[in-house]
Design a protein around this motif. Sequence first.
Motif, PDB file in Angstrom:
ATOM      1  N   VAL A 128      -0.391   2.418  -3.793  1.00 12.05           N
ATOM      2  CA  VAL A 128       0.954   2.181  -2.402  1.00 12.05           C
ATOM      3  C   VAL A 128      -0.126   3.506  -1.537  1.00 12.05           C
ATOM      4  O   VAL A 128       0.384   3.011  -0.515  1.00 12.05           O
ATOM      5  N   MET A 129      -0.819   4.453  -1.548  1.00  8.90           N
ATOM      6  CA  MET A 129      -0.529   5.187  -0.304  1.00  8.90           C
ATOM      7  C   MET A 129      -2.762   4.461  -0.406  1.00  8.90           C
ATOM      8  O   MET A 129      -2.401   4.500   1.248  1.00  8.90           O
ATOM      9  N   GLU A 329      -0.053   2.766   7.022  1.00  8.78           N
ATOM     10  CA  GLU A 329       0.158   3.814   7.363  1.00  8.78           C
ATOM     11  C   GLU A 329       1.839   4.312   6.594  1.00  8.78           C
ATOM     12  O   GLU A 329       1.536   5.339   6.364  1.00  8.78           O
ATOM     13  N   ALA A 330       2.506   3.675   7.175  1.00  5.44           N
ATOM     14  CA  ALA A 330       3.706   3.906   7.069  1.00  5.44           C
ATOM     15  C   ALA A 330       4.439   3.499   5.578  1.00  5.44           C
ATOM     16  O   ALA A 330       4.631   4.442   5.062  1.00  5.44           O
ATOM     17  N   VAL A 358      15.546  11.847   4.369  1.00  4.57           N
ATOM     18  CA  VAL A 358      14.282  12.647   4.622  1.00  4.57           C
ATOM     19  C   VAL A 358      13.370  11.888   4.777  1.00  4.57           C
ATOM     20  O   VAL A 358      12.694  11.807   5.604  1.00  4.57           O
ATOM     21  N   ASN A 359      13.012  10.463   3.913  1.00  8.06           N
ATOM     22  CA  ASN A 359      12.672   9.353   3.474  1.00  8.06           C
ATOM     23  C   ASN A 359      12.252   8.976   5.516  1.00  8.06           C
ATOM     24  O   ASN A 359      11.732   8.479   5.829  1.00  8.06           O
ATOM     25  N   GLU A 360      13.721   8.894   5.543  1.00  9.36           N
ATOM     26  CA  GLU A 360      13.729   7.670   7.117  1.00  9.36           C
ATOM     27  C   GLU A 360      12.949   8.478   7.905  1.00  9.36           C
ATOM     28  O   GLU A 360      12.527   7.766   8.856  1.00  9.36           O
ATOM     29  N   ALA A 361      13.470   9.982   8.423  1.00  6.43           N
ATOM     30  CA  ALA A 361      13.071  10.630   9.426  1.00  6.43           C
ATOM     31  C   ALA A 361      11.836  11.292   9.398  1.00  6.43           C
ATOM     32  O   ALA A 361      10.992  10.644  10.322  1.00  6.43           O
ATOM     33  N   CYS A 362      10.834  11.291   7.658  1.00  8.08           N
ATOM     34  CA  CYS A 362       9.747  10.895   8.712  1.00  8.08           C
ATOM     35  C   CYS A 362       9.282  10.116   8.932  1.00  8.08           C
ATOM     36  O   CYS A 362       8.488   9.688   9.277  1.00  8.08           O
ATOM     37  N   LEU A 363       9.406   8.742   8.157  1.00  4.70           N
ATOM     38  CA  LEU A 363       9.265   7.116   8.257  1.00  4.70           C
ATOM     39  C   LEU A 363       8.757   7.019  10.173  1.00  4.70           C
ATOM     40  O   LEU A 363       8.168   6.622  10.901  1.00  4.70           O
ATOM     41  N   SER A 364       9.986   7.703  10.719  1.00  5.02           N
ATOM     42  CA  SER A 364      10.150   7.516  12.148  1.00  5.02           C
ATOM     43  C   SER A 364       9.804   8.536  12.403  1.00  5.02           C
ATOM     44  O   SER A 364       9.170   8.120  13.968  1.00  5.02           O
ATOM     45  N   SER A 370      -5.330   5.741  12.121  1.00 10.93           N
ATOM     46  CA  SER A 370      -6.168   4.444  11.413  1.00 10.93           C
ATOM     47  C   SER A 370      -6.448   4.623  10.298  1.00 10.93           C
ATOM     48  O   SER A 370      -6.612   5.905  10.585  1.00 10.93           O
ATOM     49  N   LEU A 371      -5.982   4.056   9.647  1.00 14.10           N
ATOM     50  CA  LEU A 371      -6.825   4.575   8.152  1.00 14.10           C
ATOM     51  C   LEU A 371      -7.894   4.384   7.137  1.00 14.10           C
ATOM     52  O   LEU A 371      -7.837   2.801   6.915  1.00 14.10           O
ATOM     53  N   ASN A 372      -8.834   4.876   7.559  1.00 16.18           N
ATOM     54  CA  ASN A 372     -10.880   4.262   7.417  1.00 16.18           C
ATOM     55  C   ASN A 372     -11.550   4.660   6.496  1.00 16.18           C
ATOM     56  O   ASN A 372     -12.281   4.520   5.454  1.00 16.18           O
ATOM     57  N   SER A 373     -10.524   5.751   5.501  1.00 14.09           N
ATOM     58  CA  SER A 373     -10.553   6.520   4.492  1.00 14.09           C
ATOM     59  C   SER A 373     -10.042   7.116   3.784  1.00 14.09           C
ATOM     60  O   SER A 373      -8.787   7.427   3.996  1.00 14.09           O
TER      61      SER A 373
END
Length: 395
Positions: A128-129, A329-330, A358-364, A370-373
Amino acid sequence: MQRMVILGATGSIGSSTLSVIESNPDAYSVYALVANTSVDKMLELCETHRPQIAHMVDGQAAKSLKQRLPTSLNVEITTGEDQLVDIVSASGVDSVMAAIVGAAGLVPTLAAVKAGKRVLLANKESLVMSGRLFIDEIRRSGARVLPVDSEHNAIYQALPESLQNNIGYCELEKAGVSHILLTGSGGPFLTSELASLASMTPAQACKHPNWSMGRKISVDSATMMNKGLEYIEARWLFNAADEQLKVVIHPQSVIHSMVQYLDGSVIAQLGNPDMRTPIAHCMAYPQRIQSGVEPLDFFKVGQLSFLEPDFNRFPCLALAMEACKQGQEATTVVNAANEISVQAFLENKIKFTDIAKVNEACLSQVAPQSLNSIEDIIRLDLQSRTYAAEWVNKI
Ligand code: NAD
Ligand code: MG
């Protein structure tokens, strides 16, 4: 003889894996057992399974194991994160059961993939990550990744061999697949009064009707975040688009998931809800071995039923599906937030219904980047944990 490393040996999946090994002593041996802090359990496992290495990630736990483990057993005791990468990559290792819980599983699981091992993937959080990076690494190293998660294992079994051999790059449409039907029981609160959810305790949330599992995944099953994480897991493993994935509630947990084909056929995998079945499948694939699981008795099962998920009851499921649409990222953010919120709930710091908040607050809150590594991913994971911890404190 397949020589195995068991990451998360003292947990629920770890002990089911060791039970399958015990049923097939001529085909499998334990090279290394890995856990975090559970010294008593590790001691017991070393006596029964005689691994070459027992690794405790926690240094204090390693020290205590060293003091208590009889030297006559000839088990090498190690500790540390880097060491873990060496263990899974060692030349004598054939396969790695990746069953550490949570984001902590990411680095060693990915190291096993990089080393081209046969990887039995239970730790869904790592996929997932790291999603794209994980799948790219499979292609680069040629590792065989077999899904242990019962739903994904069921889907794997229901797909043609050409797709099984192309994990991460399946061309579902070309193979005639119209939908992947991801089944989930709905957990212990499927029919509880909505108004009662706020006062549900950790003990009630961990009391799954069909499966016996670790505490984190049990809470995830009660919120159906587990199905959300599995939705993301399926997206990567089977290269599935949103419109090819459907979640179906099936309270009996007898069908573990299904694949629907364009000619009208639906292929399902069934069995008693016992993780030793998918574990044994992954260990022996493409052969079959004894798992110790009771054969399914259809006369006892009687009825199978199906429902559409109610997103009011299960906001975490909707959130994870939304994160999947948004991208990697999300999904990294929501996974990290969920680990913090679930832990806070288990420690009685927040209510059951606060987990989704909590999960929703973090997501927003988390800005796109960008995640490259792996380093980028770990940085974002930490950022999201910090946000989540702040939210927990506010509540
Ligand atoms: P568990 O809590 O029973 O066991 C977790 C294991 O991870 C333990 O051995 C613990 O020592 C180890 N661990 C925890 N933190 C660690 C760290 N920082 N470093 C190294 N080791 C650490 O969990 P489980 O239910 O066995 O689940 C393990 C994984 O398998 C999870 O990712 C879960 O989502 C997945 N999974 C579990 C089931 C199930 O039926 N239990 C089904 C499908 C997928
Ligand atoms: Mg599952």
